[in-house]
Design a protein around this motif. Sequence first.
Motif, PDB file in Angstrom:
ATOM      1  N   VAL A   1     -17.167 -15.130  37.698  1.00 13.47           N
ATOM      2  CA  VAL A   1     -17.179 -16.088  36.384  1.00 13.47           C
ATOM      3  C   VAL A   1     -16.201 -16.554  36.034  1.00 13.47           C
ATOM      4  O   VAL A   1     -15.128 -17.480  35.742  1.00 13.47           O
ATOM      5  CB  VAL A   1     -17.853 -15.572  35.281  1.00 13.47           C
ATOM      6  N   ARG A   2     -15.130 -15.573  35.855  1.00 14.33           N
ATOM      7  CA  ARG A   2     -13.468 -15.345  35.596  1.00 14.33           C
ATOM      8  C   ARG A   2     -12.180 -16.079  36.366  1.00 14.33           C
ATOM      9  O   ARG A   2     -11.982 -16.658  35.000  1.00 14.33           O
ATOM     10  CB  ARG A   2     -12.665 -14.224  34.581  1.00 14.33           C
ATOM     11  N   TRP A   3     -12.759 -15.685  37.158  1.00 15.65           N
ATOM     12  CA  TRP A   3     -11.492 -16.561  37.922  1.00 15.65           C
ATOM     13  C   TRP A   3     -11.807 -18.420  38.789  1.00 15.65           C
ATOM     14  O   TRP A   3     -11.443 -18.377  38.824  1.00 15.65           O
ATOM     15  CB  TRP A   3     -11.525 -15.566  39.987  1.00 15.65           C
ATOM     16  N   GLN A   4     -13.488 -17.714  38.651  1.00 13.69           N
ATOM     17  CA  GLN A   4     -13.555 -19.196  39.085  1.00 13.69           C
ATOM     18  C   GLN A   4     -13.193 -20.107  37.799  1.00 13.69           C
ATOM     19  O   GLN A   4     -13.124 -20.983  38.107  1.00 13.69           O
ATOM     20  CB  GLN A   4     -15.606 -19.422  38.641  1.00 13.69           C
ATOM     21  N   ASP A   5     -13.161 -19.778  36.448  1.00 16.34           N
ATOM     22  CA  ASP A   5     -12.836 -20.818  35.820  1.00 16.34           C
ATOM     23  C   ASP A   5     -11.464 -20.633  35.879  1.00 16.34           C
ATOM     24  O   ASP A   5     -10.984 -21.764  35.532  1.00 16.34           O
ATOM     25  CB  ASP A   5     -12.968 -19.191  34.061  1.00 16.34           C
ATOM     26  N   ILE A   6     -10.654 -19.926  35.879  1.00 17.69           N
ATOM     27  CA  ILE A   6      -9.132 -20.271  36.783  1.00 17.69           C
ATOM     28  C   ILE A   6      -9.315 -21.225  37.668  1.00 17.69           C
ATOM     29  O   ILE A   6      -7.941 -21.839  37.396  1.00 17.69           O
ATOM     30  CB  ILE A   6      -8.255 -18.370  36.832  1.00 17.69           C
ATOM     31  N   ARG A   7      -9.976 -21.316  38.654  1.00 17.64           N
ATOM     32  CA  ARG A   7      -9.987 -22.129  39.715  1.00 17.64           C
ATOM     33  C   ARG A   7     -10.450 -23.592  39.328  1.00 17.64           C
ATOM     34  O   ARG A   7      -9.487 -24.282  39.540  1.00 17.64           O
ATOM     35  CB  ARG A   7     -10.827 -21.604  40.767  1.00 17.64           C
ATOM     36  N   ASP A   8     -11.096 -23.447  38.056  1.00 17.43           N
ATOM     37  CA  ASP A   8     -11.680 -24.808  37.810  1.00 17.43           C
ATOM     38  C   ASP A   8     -10.635 -25.761  37.038  1.00 17.43           C
ATOM     39  O   ASP A   8     -10.327 -26.501  37.167  1.00 17.43           O
ATOM     40  CB  ASP A   8     -13.076 -25.124  36.841  1.00 17.43           C
ATOM     41  N   ALA A   9      -9.918 -24.523  36.064  1.00 20.82           N
ATOM     42  CA  ALA A   9      -9.073 -25.049  35.439  1.00 20.82           C
ATOM     43  C   ALA A   9      -7.735 -25.510  35.648  1.00 20.82           C
ATOM     44  O   ALA A   9      -7.171 -27.146  36.068  1.00 20.82           O
ATOM     45  CB  ALA A   9      -8.321 -24.036  34.491  1.00 20.82           C
ATOM     46  N   GLN A  10      -7.356 -25.144  37.068  1.00 25.20           N
ATOM     47  CA  GLN A  10      -6.375 -25.222  38.389  1.00 25.20           C
ATOM     48  C   GLN A  10      -6.596 -26.838  38.974  1.00 25.20           C
ATOM     49  O   GLN A  10      -6.225 -27.739  38.761  1.00 25.20           O
ATOM     50  CB  GLN A  10      -5.938 -24.406  39.226  1.00 25.20           C
TER      51      GLN A  10
ATOM     52  N   ASP B   1       2.800 -13.845  31.806  1.00 22.51           N
ATOM     53  CA  ASP B   1       2.244 -12.854  31.541  1.00 22.51           C
ATOM     54  C   ASP B   1       3.096 -11.440  32.432  1.00 22.51           C
ATOM     55  O   ASP B   1       2.480 -10.735  33.636  1.00 22.51           O
ATOM     56  CB  ASP B   1       0.288 -13.487  31.853  1.00 22.51           C
ATOM     57  N   ALA B   2       3.484 -10.812  32.003  1.00 24.09           N
ATOM     58  CA  ALA B   2       3.779  -9.263  31.751  1.00 24.09           C
ATOM     59  C   ALA B   2       3.304  -8.483  31.207  1.00 24.09           C
ATOM     60  O   ALA B   2       3.819  -7.689  31.375  1.00 24.09           O
ATOM     61  CB  ALA B   2       5.020  -9.473  32.292  1.00 24.09           C
ATOM     62  N   SER B   3       2.091  -8.773  31.004  1.00 24.74           N
ATOM     63  CA  SER B   3       1.459  -7.632  30.614  1.00 24.74           C
ATOM     64  C   SER B   3       0.011  -7.102  31.204  1.00 24.74           C
ATOM     65  O   SER B   3       0.182  -6.712  32.117  1.00 24.74           O
ATOM     66  CB  SER B   3       0.597  -8.753  28.946  1.00 24.74           C
ATOM     67  N   ALA B   4      -0.693  -6.351  30.221  1.00 26.42           N
ATOM     68  CA  ALA B   4      -1.457  -5.409  31.455  1.00 26.42           C
ATOM     69  C   ALA B   4      -3.043  -6.049  30.273  1.00 26.42           C
ATOM     70  O   ALA B   4      -3.697  -5.105  30.609  1.00 26.42           O
ATOM     71  CB  ALA B   4      -1.668  -3.854  31.490  1.00 26.42           C
ATOM     72  N   SER B   5      -2.689  -7.472  29.405  1.00 21.91           N
ATOM     73  CA  SER B   5      -3.832  -7.380  28.480  1.00 21.91           C
ATOM     74  C   SER B   5      -4.826  -8.003  28.879  1.00 21.91           C
ATOM     75  O   SER B   5      -5.315  -9.408  29.295  1.00 21.91           O
ATOM     76  CB  SER B   5      -3.144  -7.608  27.279  1.00 21.91           C
ATOM     77  N   ASP B   6      -6.276  -7.922  28.418  1.00 24.31           N
ATOM     78  CA  ASP B   6      -7.725  -8.483  29.254  1.00 24.31           C
ATOM     79  C   ASP B   6      -7.469  -9.924  27.526  1.00 24.31           C
ATOM     80  O   ASP B   6      -8.234 -10.250  28.274  1.00 24.31           O
ATOM     81  CB  ASP B   6      -8.853  -7.298  28.745  1.00 24.31           C
ATOM     82  N   VAL B   7      -7.079  -9.372  26.883  1.00 29.56           N
ATOM     83  CA  VAL B   7      -6.962 -10.500  25.768  1.00 29.56           C
ATOM     84  C   VAL B   7      -6.225 -11.037  26.713  1.00 29.56           C
ATOM     85  O   VAL B   7      -6.163 -12.864  26.305  1.00 29.56           O
ATOM     86  CB  VAL B   7      -6.003  -9.757  24.431  1.00 29.56           C
ATOM     87  N   ILE B   8      -5.363 -11.433  26.991  1.00 32.15           N
ATOM     88  CA  ILE B   8      -4.077 -12.701  27.674  1.00 32.15           C
ATOM     89  C   ILE B   8      -4.837 -12.655  28.391  1.00 32.15           C
ATOM     90  O   ILE B   8      -5.047 -14.348  28.645  1.00 32.15           O
ATOM     91  CB  ILE B   8      -2.818 -11.305  27.645  1.00 32.15           C
ATOM     92  N   ALA B   9      -5.199 -12.354  29.372  1.00 36.78           N
ATOM     93  CA  ALA B   9      -6.190 -13.119  30.599  1.00 36.78           C
ATOM     94  C   ALA B   9      -7.483 -13.966  30.705  1.00 36.78           C
ATOM     95  O   ALA B   9      -7.317 -14.031  30.995  1.00 36.78           O
ATOM     96  CB  ALA B   9      -6.567 -11.538  31.421  1.00 36.78           C
ATOM     97  N   GLN B  10      -7.960 -13.524  29.283  1.00 37.86           N
ATOM     98  CA  GLN B  10      -8.489 -14.296  28.556  1.00 37.86           C
ATOM     99  C   GLN B  10      -8.622 -15.677  28.556  1.00 37.86           C
ATOM    100  O   GLN B  10      -9.548 -16.711  28.567  1.00 37.86           O
ATOM    101  CB  GLN B  10      -9.634 -13.908  27.469  1.00 37.86           C
ATOM    102  N   GLN B  11      -7.378 -15.757  28.119  1.00 34.59           N
ATOM    103  CA  GLN B  11      -6.751 -16.999  28.022  1.00 34.59           C
ATOM    104  C   GLN B  11      -6.054 -17.988  29.354  1.00 34.59           C
ATOM    105  O   GLN B  11      -5.573 -19.253  28.618  1.00 34.59           O
ATOM    106  CB  GLN B  11      -5.756 -16.967  26.927  1.00 34.59           C
ATOM    107  N   HIS B  12      -5.968 -17.346  30.330  1.00 35.27           N
ATOM    108  CA  HIS B  12      -4.833 -18.014  31.280  1.00 35.27           C
ATOM    109  C   HIS B  12      -5.836 -19.692  31.631  1.00 35.27           C
ATOM    110  O   HIS B  12      -4.895 -21.065  32.078  1.00 35.27           O
ATOM    111  CB  HIS B  12      -5.375 -17.115  32.330  1.00 35.27           C
TER     112      HIS B  12
END
Length: 363
Positions: free
Chosen positions: A130-139, A96-107
């Motif tokens: 919440v978003r950070w925790q979701d990324i951690r949980d997914a990992q 991800d080399a964007s600055a896009s929130d739409v993309i960040a929501q997909q991480h």
Amino acid sequence: MNVSPLRASHPVPASQRITLLGTGTVGRAFVARHVALNARGMTLPPLAGIANTRGFSRIDCDCPNAVLNQLRDSEAPSASEWIADAVFGPGDIVVDASASDVIAQQHAGWLRGGAHVVTACKLGAGTSRVRWQDIRDAQAETGARYGDSATVGAGLPLLRTLRELAAGGDRITAVAGVLSGSLAYLMNNFDGMRPFSSFVHAAHAAGYTEPDPRDDLSGEDVRRKVLILARAAGLALDVEDVQVDSLVPLGLQPLSRAAFFERLPEIDAQMRAKFARAHKKGEVLKHIGRFEFLTDGTLIARVGLTSLPASHALAAGAGTDNRVAIWTDRYCENPLVIQGPGAGPEVTAGALLDDVLTIQRHH
Ligand SMILES: NC(=O)C1=CN([C@@H]2O[C@H](COP(=O)(O)OP(=O)(O)OC[C@H]3O[C@@H](n4cnc5c(N)ncnc54)[C@H](O)[C@@H]3O)[C@@H](O)[C@H]2O)C=CC1
Ligand SMILES: N[C@@H](CC=O)C(=O)O
């Protein structure tokens, strides 16, 4: 070459391959470095696709630069429709080399599908808890990796140092320093005479600022970095826990980006006054982000411009240098200090590829 600038489905691959999101300053440098390392004989996962706001292009040739240029110059209407069609799975590396929130929501979703995500964009782990925790949980669920070296210090060994110290049982008691490469450049070059706005233009042209420099001047970019650093240190700070002082005059905040640039000189008088006040005391202006435990155990976090004696530990550094001090149980008297260039397309692209190579080594 097979280029399909809009709507392209992306089936789960059999082997590791990279899809690059973003063809701007950082995306272009990423492709250049990928090509250069390949030419030096390094074995890298292939670049299989590139997307930007114009759409998605598969790369079926040995010519990623041509695909990137075609996509950049595409007349296709701006759209993120490719996201709905994109399927990333095990073996995929999404950069991800964007600055896009739409993309960040997909991480988190991509990680849940088993794909690795490598990001320069801070909107995944540097915004809501919440978003950070979701990324951690997914990992944790899939074992997919989240490469975030580029998000703080443009790859300086900050995040990995904090993680290793915390993993070794050291409590991180404070982190403070210059965390913005563009603001470092501005403060290191602004002399109180030439207009501050001219340096903002130069920092933007050099690729140091965010796509919208207000993200830097407002302190929001550093707030995201403080959150990412604190979370790497094991502290679950949230957005509103970080107090931020903005340098963007109120009248410039609601404008379009083009109108902001037109009225940018309105920032000059306030910056000249700040410089003069610091200069009178024999001090220098530095933009500092910090979090620290006070003696009563309260955790505080702040971002803003401050004036420091030139001899202060955080006042050193030139150009875009980030300079960050870390206090822990072990480094309690004198902090551990990490310094180096903290912005720019080449260092950022290098950090993204370092993370890609780490994934390649471990999977
Ligand atoms: N410039 C630097 O020194 C550093 C930048 N970064 C980060 O790198 C990221 C990129 O920065 P720049 O290259 O300067 O930005 P840029 O504005 O030059 O490029 C952004 C790219 O993202 C694409 N994009 C936006 N929305 C999209 C979407 N929905 N789908 C596909 N592509 C989309 C745009 O088309 C454009 O190609 C930012 O998140 C920035 O914070 C991180 C560390 C250092
Ligand atoms: N705009 C950012 C780029 C790196 O994150 C900065 O100035 O540090």
